[in-house]
Design an enzyme around this catalytic site. Structure first.
Site, PDB file in Angstrom:
ATOM      1  N   LYS A 125      60.394 -84.137 -38.253  1.00  0.00           N
ATOM      2  CA  LYS A 125      60.236 -83.628 -39.629  1.00  0.00           C
ATOM      3  C   LYS A 125      58.784 -83.186 -39.801  1.00  0.00           C
ATOM      4  CE  LYS A 125      62.077 -86.182 -42.919  1.00  0.00           C
ATOM      5  NZ  LYS A 125      62.273 -87.450 -43.721  1.00  0.00           N
TER       6      LYS A 125
HETATM    7  O1  G3P Z   1      63.235 -89.147 -46.908  1.00  0.00           O
HETATM    8  C1  G3P Z   1      62.567 -88.450 -47.863  1.00  0.00           C
HETATM    9  C2  G3P Z   1      62.971 -88.601 -49.273  1.00  0.00           C
HETATM   10  O2  G3P Z   1      64.288 -88.975 -49.391  1.00  0.00           O
HETATM   11  C3  G3P Z   1      62.020 -89.329 -50.147  1.00  0.00           C
HETATM   12  O3  G3P Z   1      62.616 -89.863 -51.267  1.00  0.00           O
HETATM   13  O4  G3P Z   1      62.701 -91.419 -53.188  1.00  0.00           O
HETATM   14  O5  G3P Z   1      60.608 -91.231 -51.865  1.00  0.00           O
HETATM   15  O6  G3P Z   1      61.305 -89.366 -53.334  1.00  0.00           O
HETATM   16  P1  G3P Z   1      61.753 -90.493 -52.473  1.00  0.00           P
END
Ligand code: G3P
Length: 218
Positions: A83
């Site tokens: 990524k």
């Molecule tokens: O994996 C990346 C993404 O899902 C991050 O989520 O909840 O940290 O905004 P969040």
């Protein structure tokens, strides 16, 4: 549609995998930093549990460093996808990794324009951050729908991987929109399963059956 689990927890990956719906595991530096484990251990363990891809994010902020890390991750397990952030360095690294055939895609995506740059680079995926786009004052579901519609119109093969999903309403709206893939926390996946009326219904059947013998004992 692919469903990925956004976690570093082996227990939660195993539990979700038993539901038969987990196509792979996504990780990010925040998720891994919340554990006391090495990034490599998180990725290797996840790859041992699921058959599909495990997504591992680069930490470097320059293109050379990103390329080095993305290549190195390939030694950790089969089906590791790097990524790369949707930064200038991230797009440069993506172009170089494409030329080398290293599976990689673009994350921390906040706009249709960033997603198009990734797709033009044949990224394996683009990950619009639905919840964080909402936090920024824009509309995360709408942005993701637009990305999906542009990719469908242009015939881009890059997977639209909706990330940063906060609730089942966001998820179901994206299912309706035909999103290619979604990654969600184990809690959001659990919320797909649990419904109080289903619990009530099952309890009602058990009560109706009472103390009769179970079917296979007859
Ligand atoms: O994996 C990346 C993404 O899902 C991050 O989520 O909840 O940290 O905004 P969040």
């Amino acid at each position: 549609m692919n469903v990925y689990l956004d976690t570093a927890s082996p227990e939660r990956i195993r539990s979700a995998d038993r539901l038969g719906v987990v196509d792979g595991v996504t990780t990010n530096p925040s998720i891994v930093a919340d554990t006391d484990r090495r990034y490599r251990d998180v990725v290797e363990t996840a790859a041992d549990i699921v058959d599909g891809p495990v997504f591992a994010q680069v930490l470097a902020e320059d293109a050379d460093g990103m390329v080095r890390e993305a290549r190195g991750y390939q030694d950790w397990a089969d089906h590791v996808i790097a990524k790369l952030p949707a930064t200038r360095a991230g797009f440069q690294a993506l172009a170089r990794l494409r030329a080398d055939g290293v599976p990689s895609g673009t994350t921390v995506v906040f706009s249709v324009e960033q997603a198009v740059l990734a797709a033009k680079n044949d990224a394996a995926f683009v990950a619009p951050y639905v919840g964080r786009i909402d936090d920024s004052g824009a509309d995360g579901v709408a942005t993701t729908r637009r990305i999906q519609s542009v990719f469908d119109a242009q015939g881009f093969e890059t997977e639209v991987l909706a990330a940063s999903i906060r609730n089942t309403t966001q998820a179901t709206t994206l299912y309706e929109a035909g999103v290619d893939a979604i990654t969600m926390s184990p809690d959001v996946l659990d919320a797909h399963v649990d419904h109080p009326e289903t619990e009530n219904g099952v309890a009602g059947f058990a009560a109706a059956w009472g103390d009769r013998d179970p079917p296979l004992s007859e």
